[in-house]
Design an enzyme around this catalytic site. Sequence first.
Site, PDB file in Angstrom:
ATOM      1  N   GLY A 239       1.504  -1.059  -5.446  1.00 38.04           N
ATOM      2  CA  GLY A 239       2.732  -1.545  -4.830  1.00 38.04           C
ATOM      3  C   GLY A 239       4.044  -1.091  -5.400  1.00 38.04           C
ATOM      4  O   GLY A 239       5.083  -1.246  -4.754  1.00 38.04           O
ATOM      5  N   GLU A 275      -4.006  -0.568  -9.008  1.00 37.22           N
ATOM      6  CA  GLU A 275      -4.350   0.344  -7.902  1.00 37.22           C
ATOM      7  C   GLU A 275      -3.110   1.053  -7.376  1.00 37.22           C
ATOM      8  O   GLU A 275      -2.773   0.933  -6.201  1.00 37.22           O
ATOM      9  CB  GLU A 275      -4.972  -0.458  -6.749  1.00 37.22           C
ATOM     10  CG  GLU A 275      -6.189  -1.281  -7.110  1.00 37.22           C
ATOM     11  CD  GLU A 275      -6.571  -2.259  -5.989  1.00 37.22           C
ATOM     12  OE1 GLU A 275      -5.841  -2.379  -4.984  1.00 37.22           O
ATOM     13  OE2 GLU A 275      -7.618  -2.914  -6.129  1.00 37.22           O
ATOM     14  N   PRO A 276      -2.405   1.806  -8.218  1.00 32.05           N
ATOM     15  CA  PRO A 276      -1.205   2.482  -7.697  1.00 32.05           C
ATOM     16  C   PRO A 276      -1.564   3.654  -6.788  1.00 32.05           C
ATOM     17  O   PRO A 276      -2.555   4.356  -7.016  1.00 32.05           O
ATOM     18  CB  PRO A 276      -0.501   2.993  -8.964  1.00 32.05           C
ATOM     19  CG  PRO A 276      -1.586   3.122  -9.984  1.00 32.05           C
ATOM     20  CD  PRO A 276      -2.659   2.125  -9.630  1.00 32.05           C
ATOM     21  N   ARG A 278       1.288   5.205  -4.074  1.00 33.83           N
ATOM     22  CA  ARG A 278       2.578   5.863  -3.826  1.00 33.83           C
ATOM     23  C   ARG A 278       3.263   6.333  -5.112  1.00 33.83           C
ATOM     24  O   ARG A 278       3.765   7.455  -5.182  1.00 33.83           O
ATOM     25  CB  ARG A 278       3.481   4.869  -3.110  1.00 33.83           C
ATOM     26  CG  ARG A 278       4.803   5.429  -2.640  1.00 33.83           C
ATOM     27  CD  ARG A 278       5.750   4.303  -2.232  1.00 33.83           C
ATOM     28  NE  ARG A 278       5.184   3.350  -1.322  1.00 33.83           N
ATOM     29  CZ  ARG A 278       5.250   3.430   0.006  1.00 33.83           C
ATOM     30  NH1 ARG A 278       5.887   4.422   0.576  1.00 33.83           N
ATOM     31  NH2 ARG A 278       4.694   2.502   0.752  1.00 33.83           N
ATOM     32  N   ARG A 314       6.145   8.516   8.556  1.00 38.44           N
ATOM     33  CA  ARG A 314       6.912   7.449   7.900  1.00 38.44           C
ATOM     34  C   ARG A 314       8.294   7.210   8.522  1.00 38.44           C
ATOM     35  O   ARG A 314       8.650   6.068   8.771  1.00 38.44           O
ATOM     36  CB  ARG A 314       7.050   7.693   6.391  1.00 38.44           C
ATOM     37  CG  ARG A 314       5.703   7.762   5.646  1.00 38.44           C
ATOM     38  CD  ARG A 314       5.846   7.587   4.146  1.00 38.44           C
ATOM     39  NE  ARG A 314       6.149   6.219   3.822  1.00 38.44           N
ATOM     40  CZ  ARG A 314       7.327   5.754   3.481  1.00 38.44           C
ATOM     41  NH1 ARG A 314       8.349   6.575   3.370  1.00 38.44           N
ATOM     42  NH2 ARG A 314       7.510   4.474   3.244  1.00 38.44           N
ATOM     43  N   TYR A 318       8.362   3.491  10.114  1.00 37.81           N
ATOM     44  CA  TYR A 318       9.001   2.502   9.223  1.00 37.81           C
ATOM     45  C   TYR A 318      10.510   2.727   9.114  1.00 37.81           C
ATOM     46  O   TYR A 318      11.144   2.130   8.244  1.00 37.81           O
ATOM     47  CB  TYR A 318       8.420   2.583   7.806  1.00 37.81           C
ATOM     48  CG  TYR A 318       6.918   2.633   7.707  1.00 37.81           C
ATOM     49  CD1 TYR A 318       6.130   1.578   8.170  1.00 37.81           C
ATOM     50  CD2 TYR A 318       6.278   3.725   7.118  1.00 37.81           C
ATOM     51  CE1 TYR A 318       4.751   1.631   8.055  1.00 37.81           C
ATOM     52  CE2 TYR A 318       4.904   3.771   6.988  1.00 37.81           C
ATOM     53  CZ  TYR A 318       4.141   2.727   7.470  1.00 37.81           C
ATOM     54  OH  TYR A 318       2.788   2.776   7.342  1.00 37.81           O
ATOM     55  N   CYS A 344       7.179  15.061  22.191  1.00 32.05           N
ATOM     56  CA  CYS A 344       7.887  14.495  23.342  1.00 32.05           C
ATOM     57  C   CYS A 344       8.034  12.985  23.244  1.00 32.05           C
ATOM     58  O   CYS A 344       7.436  12.226  24.024  1.00 32.05           O
ATOM     59  CB  CYS A 344       7.154  14.884  24.608  1.00 32.05           C
ATOM     60  SG  CYS A 344       7.135  16.660  24.788  1.00 32.05           S
ATOM     61  N   GLU A 345       8.768  12.538  22.260  1.00 34.31           N
ATOM     62  CA  GLU A 345       9.113  11.121  22.107  1.00 34.31           C
ATOM     63  C   GLU A 345      10.463  11.059  21.426  1.00 34.31           C
ATOM     64  O   GLU A 345      10.715  11.816  20.476  1.00 34.31           O
ATOM     65  CB  GLU A 345       8.110  10.401  21.189  1.00 34.31           C
ATOM     66  CG  GLU A 345       6.734  10.292  21.759  1.00 34.31           C
ATOM     67  CD  GLU A 345       6.001   9.042  21.283  1.00 34.31           C
ATOM     68  OE1 GLU A 345       6.655   8.049  20.905  1.00 34.31           O
ATOM     69  OE2 GLU A 345       4.771   9.090  21.309  1.00 34.31           O
ATOM     70  N   TYR A 373       1.297   8.951   1.697  1.00 32.05           N
ATOM     71  CA  TYR A 373       1.311   8.494   3.091  1.00 32.05           C
ATOM     72  C   TYR A 373       1.961   9.530   4.006  1.00 32.05           C
ATOM     73  O   TYR A 373       2.664   9.183   4.960  1.00 32.05           O
ATOM     74  CB  TYR A 373       1.996   7.115   3.198  1.00 32.05           C
ATOM     75  CG  TYR A 373       1.370   6.105   2.255  1.00 32.05           C
ATOM     76  CD1 TYR A 373       0.059   5.687   2.451  1.00 32.05           C
ATOM     77  CD2 TYR A 373       2.058   5.598   1.145  1.00 32.05           C
ATOM     78  CE1 TYR A 373      -0.545   4.790   1.576  1.00 32.05           C
ATOM     79  CE2 TYR A 373       1.463   4.703   0.271  1.00 32.05           C
ATOM     80  CZ  TYR A 373       0.161   4.307   0.495  1.00 32.05           C
ATOM     81  OH  TYR A 373      -0.439   3.422  -0.378  1.00 32.05           O
TER      82      TYR A 373
END
Length: 424
Positions: A239, A275-276, A278, A314, A318, A344-345, A373
């Site tokens: 985290g 549990e890293p 990122r 990402r 987000y 196309c968005e 990620y």
Amino acid sequence: MPQFDYRDGHYAVEDVAVRDIAATCKTPFYCYSRAAIERAYAAYADAFADYDMQICYALKANSNLSIVGLLAAAGAGADVVSGGELQRAQAAGIPGSRIVYSGVAKTVPEIELALDAGIRQFNVESMPELHAINETAMRRQQRAPVAFRINPDVDAETHEKISTGKSENKFGIPWHSASDAYAHAASLPGIEICGIDMHIGSQIQSLTPFRNAFARIAELTQQLRDQGHAIDTIDLGGGLGVNYGGDGKTPPTPAEYAQLVTEAFADLDCRLIIEPGRSLVGAAGMLVSTVIYVKETATLDFLIIDAAMNDFMRPSIYNAYHAIRTERQGHGAQRPYEIVGPVCETGDMFARGRLLHELQAGDMVVLEDAGAYGAVMASTYNTRPLVPEVLVEGNSFRIIRKRVSEAALLALDEPWPATATEQA
Ligand code: LLP
């Protein structure tokens, strides 16, 4: 990041100019620095040097076999969330004794795979999952090592889509049900209780959410021990955030985080797991792309690059900020650009109104801090094949995932009609 810099005006990773990589391996591609990953790992290893601590790298952040392999060589274990990730961890040389298995829905075949691998512990997230593990282990005349993932109901103060430790999130056992869950688990012959686990979210930018969750987990550990359970290991999850820039916030360092862990758990004399994901690989990677067109309208200038939301999700999902570098930096006038991809968005957007020195078609555009990620979340939307990944080591680089061809993608589908006879 000393691993990324301009050398004679060229953007370089360690001792390699990114444009030299682009000459061999067409853009877009992901590029990682081995030194940056090893440095990030060392920061954790040094911070926890005095602990009985296993760093279990969360493979979901970046599961390329070379990346997992180099972390394994540095001493990392693995946190996996699927049979596929378990197989990747093993293929990268991580022994079962250094693997923990998280995630809300381990299936029976996945549980079997994990029992075959002799993993260190299952982090169990519900009673139905506990029963599946118990029954599978009993059928094999084994006992499965289990920790419950406890949902401490704290606010991780992060993006709502990556916050996992609140009562309304799907994750873990509510902390007030923990006693009952452990008592029941203790009665199951296929289960061996070994610890307690938590993970409250990702991209956490202050110590406060950790402090709140740790207090609850420490108290619960004491209580469960008083009830006779062998809580030997505390898994604190991952985290810790990355400094993406853009918001003026600086996440805590592993050393500051370790200090907090000491304050919270020193009295409990337990083994620790973290549990890293990122924070080990995020800042060590980038997505390299090229400007296809500069489209000027009456009000906006669109920089249309060859990377898109399917390659790097990402920013789209987000609204994540990622720093952007070019080799025009410091030259000519600056302009605000809408940086978009070819998909196309309207959501295929990397940045809005980003101030950059003027660019032209053919210029390189680098999205920084894309090591976590990034490649793992890519899709083939718009039939855009997955892009290559490159690892820089000193003055050399290696392609650690090949570019997939359009033909290979098409070959996965069955044509219709299926046979020549049907066609006739
Ligand atoms: N452990 C568990 C059980 C997790 O669910 C996660 C991440 C981690 C460890 C690693 O967390 P980290 O140290 O990387 O924060 N795709 C999102 C992030 C999703 C994180 C999911 N769980 C993003 O791009 O921001």
